[in-house]
Design an enzyme around this catalytic site. Structure first.
Site, short mmCIF file in Angstrom:
data_model
loop_
_atom_site.label_atom_id
_atom_site.label_comp_id
_atom_site.label_asym_id
_atom_site.label_seq_id
_atom_site.Cartn_x
_atom_site.Cartn_y
_atom_site.Cartn_z
N ILE A 162 -13.75 -1.91 1.26
CA ILE A 162 -12.29 -1.88 1.40
C ILE A 162 -12.14 -1.22 0.05
CG2 ILE A 162 -11.25 -2.55 2.94
CD1 ILE A 162 -10.71 -4.97 1.30
N ASP A 163 -11.34 -0.16 0.23
CA ASP A 163 -11.55 0.23 -1.79
C ASP A 163 -10.54 -0.32 -2.84
OD1 ASP A 163 -11.34 2.97 -0.96
OD2 ASP A 163 -9.75 3.12 -0.72
N LYS A 164 -11.16 -0.21 -3.98
CA LYS A 164 -10.55 -1.25 -5.48
C LYS A 164 -9.48 -1.42 -5.00
CE LYS A 164 -10.16 -0.92 -10.35
NZ LYS A 164 -10.25 -0.48 -11.32
N THR A 166 -7.30 -0.90 -2.64
CA THR A 166 -6.65 -1.60 -1.38
C THR A 166 -6.82 -3.52 -1.05
OG1 THR A 166 -7.05 0.11 -0.01
CG2 THR A 166 -7.29 -1.83 1.44
N ARG A 265 -6.06 6.66 3.97
CA ARG A 265 -5.03 7.82 3.04
C ARG A 265 -5.38 9.25 2.76
NH1 ARG A 265 -7.82 5.10 -2.73
NH2 ARG A 265 -6.27 6.14 -3.41
#
Length: 355
Positions: A162-164, A166, A265
């Site tokens: 998962i994104d930084k 998030t 996103r």
């Protein structure tokens, strides 16, 4: 310097057809004195980059400043955005074990489930060679299995990311067998993944499905874009359900069939509902609302409360790789998202009273 997280997706060099990976991405500080780009990069990369290697990369166009190719004698200026590409994939970076507090919420002999905080990088790369979640996981596993390494357990069991910025649930494997089993579950789209997102705008419907291939933006290579079905990008499907409406923003639950980079996103931006305070996809400004300064101040206050994209990996469900039992985890919204949602609830109440 502002350093961004490595993105695992490759960038294709249109002339040669080679795939390059972002190794370093940074913005030059305001107080930086003029300095040749090759000398600057040597200082940043250290032993990993000789001057000849960097100059060769510059000649091949693998170093860009402000999205343009430059020469070795280019002198950097404050505010310059530098990207240094490499032919080495992010997975080939050596993961150094580091002791740290890990947000582990479940662990057994086969799996680890963590509740990642926003701002924590998952995998080393692109300037973040230490302090990432995987650095900590490597140390944690080595205490239990002294002989474990990236050959016996690739990427120390990481089966998705998962994104930084998030927050939320992330699953890792502790054995190679578990890693292969879980990776297959992700590949078959049988893993349950539900996210809560605060997005701009209201919806006419209560639920819907977003489709469209997700791939690297053809002009701005650091971000993703949605494309019609075809050869470019990869198939992506996101289902969403409205949970709560706040007139100008909406809380939605997103259910993923696929797991493409930035999928929620970029899909939400594609249908005109960028995530609240998502600076990459246009959500860090007023998208819906009034022109009154009082409203602008309210939104700015909300941005301060939740200084990142309002996205949380809330639910994770899968089949245990050994016992074959159904596993299901839920994570409460973190304080920043819960706080900004409560702020919008209060704002809507005042509008109803004024009516």
């Amino acid at each position: 310097m502002n350093i961004s997280e490595e993105n695992a997706s490759p960038v294709e060099n249109e002339e040669s057809g080679e795939e390059w990976y972002e190794r370093l991405s940074l913005k030059v500080d305001k107080g930086q004195e003029p300095l040749r780009i090759d000398k600057f990069l040597i200082a940043r990369i250290g032993e990993a980059g000789s001057r000849n290697k960097i100059q060769h990369a510059i000649e091949r166009g693998m170093v860009q400043v402000n999205s343009k190719n430059i020469k070795s004698n280019y002198k950097i200026k404050p505010g310059d955005q530098i990207i240094y590409f490499s032919e080495t994939t992010p997975e080939e970076f050596v993961i150094v074990a580091e002791k740290m507090d890990l947000p582990i919420i479940y662990e057994d002999d086969d799996i680890i489930v963590v509740n990642k905080t926003a701002g924590m990088v998952v995998h080393p790369g692109n300037g973040n060679y230490s302090g990432t979640l995987l650095n900590g996981i490597a140390w944690h596993l080595k205490q239990q299995q002294p002989g474990v390494n990236e050959e016996t357990l690739p990427r120390f069991g990481m089966v998705h990311r998962i994104d930084k910025n998030t927050s939320g649930l992330l699953l890792l494997a502790k054995t190679d067998k578990a890693s292969r089993d879980l990776a297959n579950q992700f590949f078959e789209h049988t893993v349950i993944r539900r996210y809560h997102a605060l997005v701009w705008g209201d919806f006419e419907e209560e639920e819907g499905t977003i489709t469209g291939h997700v791939g690297r933006h053809q002009r701005f290579r650091k971000i993703m874009d949605v494309f019609p079905d075809g050869d470019y990008g990869k198939e992506a499907t996101t289902h969403y359900t409205v949970l709560e409406r706040f007139r100008y923003v909406t809380l939605v639950e997103c259910r993923l069939e696929t797991g493409r980079t930035h999928q929620i996103r970029v899909h939400m931006q594609h249908i005109g509902h960028p995530l609240f305070n998502d600076e990459t996809y246009g959500g860090d400004k007023i998208v819906k609302g009034t022109i009154f300064s009082k409203y602008k101040q309210f939104v700015d206050n909300c941005f301060t409360i939740c200084p990142r994209q309002a996205l949380h990996a809330k639910t994770l469900g899968f089949i245990h790789p050994r016992t074959r039992k159904e596993m299901f985890f839920e994570s409460d919204l973190p304080a920043d998202m819960a706080g900004v949602i409560e702020k919008w609830r209060g704002y809507v109440k005042t509008l109803n009273v004024e009516r």
